[in-house]
Each structure stands twice: as C-alpha cells, then as structure tokens.
Write a protein that holds these residues in place. Structure first.
Motif, PDB file in Angstrom:
ATOM      1  N   GLU A   1     -46.233  -7.610  11.161  1.00 52.51           N
ATOM      2  CA  GLU A   1     -45.093  -8.525  11.101  1.00 52.51           C
ATOM      3  C   GLU A   1     -45.559  -9.884  11.587  1.00 52.51           C
ATOM      4  N   TRP A   2     -44.851 -10.920  11.150  1.00 47.84           N
ATOM      5  CA  TRP A   2     -45.111 -12.245  11.673  1.00 47.84           C
ATOM      6  C   TRP A   2     -43.872 -13.102  11.451  1.00 47.84           C
ATOM      7  N   ALA A   3     -43.754 -14.134  12.276  1.00 46.33           N
ATOM      8  CA  ALA A   3     -42.605 -15.026  12.163  1.00 46.33           C
ATOM      9  C   ALA A   3     -42.981 -16.394  12.712  1.00 46.33           C
ATOM     10  N   GLU A   4     -42.234 -17.394  12.304  1.00 42.95           N
ATOM     11  CA  GLU A   4     -42.402 -18.730  12.857  1.00 42.95           C
ATOM     12  C   GLU A   4     -41.199 -19.031  13.730  1.00 42.95           C
ATOM     13  N   VAL A   5     -41.432 -19.310  15.006  1.00 47.95           N
ATOM     14  CA  VAL A   5     -40.364 -19.530  15.980  1.00 47.95           C
ATOM     15  C   VAL A   5     -40.599 -20.865  16.679  1.00 47.95           C
ATOM     16  N   PHE A   6     -39.622 -21.769  16.579  1.00 49.42           N
ATOM     17  CA  PHE A   6     -39.735 -23.093  17.196  1.00 49.42           C
ATOM     18  C   PHE A   6     -41.055 -23.786  16.855  1.00 49.42           C
ATOM     19  N   GLY A   7     -41.455 -23.630  15.592  1.00 46.56           N
ATOM     20  CA  GLY A   7     -42.635 -24.342  15.117  1.00 46.56           C
ATOM     21  C   GLY A   7     -43.968 -23.668  15.368  1.00 46.56           C
ATOM     22  N   ASN A   8     -43.951 -22.477  15.976  1.00 49.65           N
ATOM     23  CA  ASN A   8     -45.191 -21.751  16.230  1.00 49.65           C
ATOM     24  C   ASN A   8     -45.147 -20.374  15.577  1.00 49.65           C
ATOM     25  N   TYR A   9     -46.295 -19.918  15.114  1.00 50.41           N
ATOM     26  CA  TYR A   9     -46.406 -18.581  14.532  1.00 50.41           C
ATOM     27  C   TYR A   9     -46.620 -17.535  15.627  1.00 50.41           C
ATOM     28  N   TYR A  10     -46.030 -16.347  15.403  1.00 56.79           N
ATOM     29  CA  TYR A  10     -46.271 -15.167  16.237  1.00 56.79           C
ATOM     30  C   TYR A  10     -46.449 -13.988  15.287  1.00 56.79           C
ATOM     31  N   GLY A  11     -47.371 -13.080  15.595  1.00 50.50           N
ATOM     32  CA  GLY A  11     -47.563 -11.940  14.708  1.00 50.50           C
ATOM     33  C   GLY A  11     -48.271 -10.778  15.375  1.00 50.50           C
ATOM     34  N   THR A  12     -48.039  -9.588  14.816  1.00 47.54           N
ATOM     35  CA  THR A  12     -48.673  -8.358  15.293  1.00 47.54           C
ATOM     36  C   THR A  12     -49.639  -7.858  14.238  1.00 47.54           C
ATOM     37  N   ALA A  13     -50.882  -7.685  14.617  1.00 45.27           N
ATOM     38  CA  ALA A  13     -51.901  -7.225  13.672  1.00 45.27           C
ATOM     39  C   ALA A  13     -51.714  -5.745  13.353  1.00 45.27           C
ATOM     40  N   ILE A  14     -51.920  -5.380  12.105  1.00 49.04           N
ATOM     41  CA  ILE A  14     -51.829  -3.979  11.681  1.00 49.04           C
ATOM     42  C   ILE A  14     -52.822  -3.120  12.461  1.00 49.04           C
ATOM     43  N   SER A  15     -53.938  -3.703  12.839  1.00 47.93           N
ATOM     44  CA  SER A  15     -54.976  -2.953  13.552  1.00 47.93           C
ATOM     45  C   SER A  15     -54.480  -2.373  14.871  1.00 47.93           C
ATOM     46  N   ALA A  16     -53.409  -2.941  15.448  1.00 51.33           N
ATOM     47  CA  ALA A  16     -52.872  -2.433  16.718  1.00 51.33           C
ATOM     48  C   ALA A  16     -52.371  -0.997  16.569  1.00 51.33           C
ATOM     49  N   LEU A  17     -51.780  -0.685  15.430  1.00 44.94           N
ATOM     50  CA  LEU A  17     -51.295   0.674  15.180  1.00 44.94           C
ATOM     51  C   LEU A  17     -52.443   1.665  15.123  1.00 44.94           C
ATOM     52  N   ARG A  18     -53.489   1.301  14.408  1.00 43.57           N
ATOM     53  CA  ARG A  18     -54.644   2.183  14.291  1.00 43.57           C
ATOM     54  C   ARG A  18     -55.317   2.395  15.644  1.00 43.57           C
ATOM     55  N   HIS A  19     -55.379   1.314  16.423  1.00 36.75           N
ATOM     56  CA  HIS A  19     -56.039   1.398  17.728  1.00 36.75           C
ATOM     57  C   HIS A  19     -55.299   2.353  18.659  1.00 36.75           C
ATOM     58  N   ALA A  20     -53.965   2.249  18.712  1.00 35.94           N
ATOM     59  CA  ALA A  20     -53.171   3.134  19.565  1.00 35.94           C
ATOM     60  C   ALA A  20     -53.308   4.589  19.126  1.00 35.94           C
ATOM     61  N   LYS A  21     -53.284   4.807  17.822  1.00 38.41           N
ATOM     62  CA  LYS A  21     -53.414   6.166  17.296  1.00 38.41           C
ATOM     63  C   LYS A  21     -54.765   6.766  17.666  1.00 38.41           C
ATOM     64  N   ASP A  22     -55.800   5.971  17.573  1.00 37.74           N
ATOM     65  CA  ASP A  22     -57.139   6.449  17.913  1.00 37.74           C
ATOM     66  C   ASP A  22     -57.236   6.834  19.391  1.00 37.74           C
ATOM     67  N   LEU A  23     -56.464   6.145  20.235  1.00 38.62           N
ATOM     68  CA  LEU A  23     -56.473   6.426  21.674  1.00 38.62           C
ATOM     69  C   LEU A  23     -55.522   7.559  22.054  1.00 38.62           C
TER      70      LEU A  23
END
Length: 229
Positions: free
Chosen positions: A70-92
């Motif tokens: 996911e990603w969004a632009e809030v007050f002129g700045n981008y914020y986002g969550t990388a898909i790789s975070a899901l894979r990393h948690a699952k691996d752990l």
C-alpha cells in the motif's frame, strides 16, 4: 498462531505511536513493518528504525515497480509499506504489525480482508487539537491554517472507523494498552482475552466509542450502527 496481519491506524495526534511501542514490549511474536516515507525525520528518528527515509524519486520508482502493499500521499509526502515485509514476517514465523494511515489501511483491507484492523481515537476534539498544535510547534509549523487543515483531516479520517473491526479510545494510556494487547491475544486464540477485546468491536459500538464520535459530530454513523445491532 503466526501469520496474522494486524493493521493499526489513527488520526494524527491520537497517540498511536506510543501505544504501538507499548504493545511491542508486551507481546512477543510481532514483526513491526517499517514503512517508507519521503518526509524528513523528526526529532530523534533514525533511518531504518521508525521509517526508511527515501527520496521522492526513489519512492516513485518503487511505485512503478509495484513494490508496495500500500502507499499514499499525506500532506505532500509519500508513505508506503513494502510487499517484502509480509514475506519477511512469514519467514520468521511471526505476525505482522502495520502502523499505517487510514488511506493505506483501506487499501490493505481491500486486498487482504482477513487482516485484523484496529482504529485508535483521541478522547476529545479539544485534546486532539492541542496534540496537533504541540506536534506542529515541534515541527516549527506556526501557520494556523495548516493546523486547522490537519485537524479537519483527522476528523475526516474518524468517519472511516466503521470500516475497521476494532476501535479503542486512547484516553487512559494503561487502559488503551490493555485493550490493544487483548485484541491481539484474542485474535491469536487466547480466549481469556475475548471479553475485553469484544468491548472494542465496532459492530457493538460501546458507549465510550459512541460518546467520543458524537463529540466529533459523527451522530449519523452512530445511529446507523445502533439500528443495525
């Protein structure tokens, strides 16, 4: 029970970061997803700890490469969550905790309907306004119009509370932490936490939640929920 995706959202000034920090010290097996952002670090924030701070150009390259859950632009700045975070948690073998804004949360909830979504609210409009003023002062933002814009955005985000499975009011820190912990452990199947977690369900619209939303002027939504109980 590893593999649960927990989404926590709140309007700016709701004390979400403090609650998430407390939760991570009390509950094991939670992998915290560090978001990417193009905004500048605040205070003592460090790259790779609170956020991955990156350039607008690099963020847009990642958007084009479909690297974000996911990603969004809030007050002129981008914020986002990388898909790789899901894979990393699952691996752990851990559950993944996403601390993201409402725009991003709605994107993830649409893609992953089994995710456990939690919304955190400030206790009153007055406290929210004061917290936003304090944050703006820390950022050296003194323009009252900008502060009011942030307050209006926060109030607008609160109308999305009914999209979430759970909602809690951050009035007394210890109580809010206990509720947040109960939600996580109940969703993991620890039944002794079910009763407290159920008080935070949005489909039950607790008196405290209803009172806070009414203070923010969300009477129509409250009536709709109560009729459907």
């Amino acid at each position: 029970m590893a593999g649960i995706l927990f989404i926590i959202s709140a309007p700016s000034g709701s004390g979400k970061s403090t609650l998430v920090s407390q939760l991570r010290t009390l509950v094991e097996g939670l992998e915290f997803s560090i978001s990417y952002t193009t905004r500048a670090p605040r205070g003592s924030e460090e790259n790779g700890r609170e956020y991955y701070f990156t350039t607008r150009e690099e963020f847009e390259r990642m958007i084009a490469a479909d690297d974000f859950l996911e990603w969004a632009e809030v007050f002129g700045n981008y914020y986002g969550t990388a898909i790789s975070a899901l894979r990393h948690a699952k691996d752990l073998g851990k559950d993944l905790l996403l601390d993201i804004d409402v725009q991003g949360a709605l994107q993830v909830m649409k893609k992953m309907p089994k995710a456990v979504s939690i919304f955190i609210l400030p206790p009153s409009p007055q406290i929210l306004e004061q917290r936003l003023k304090n944050r703006s002062a820390a950022e050296k933002v003194t323009d009252e119009a900008i502060i009011q814009k942030r307050l209006a955005a926060a109030k607008g985000e609160m109308t999305k509370v009914w999209e979430y499975k759970y909602a809690l009011v951050n009035d007394v820190l210890e109580n809010a932490v206990a509720e947040l912990r109960a939600i996580v452990l109940s969703e993991r199947g620890e039944q002794e936490f079910d009763d407290l977690a159920k008080t935070c369900r949005t489909d039950t619209a607790s008196p405290k939640l209803s009172a806070v939303l009414e203070a923010f002027g969300d009477k129509g939504q409250i009536s709709t929920v109560n009729v459907n109980l």
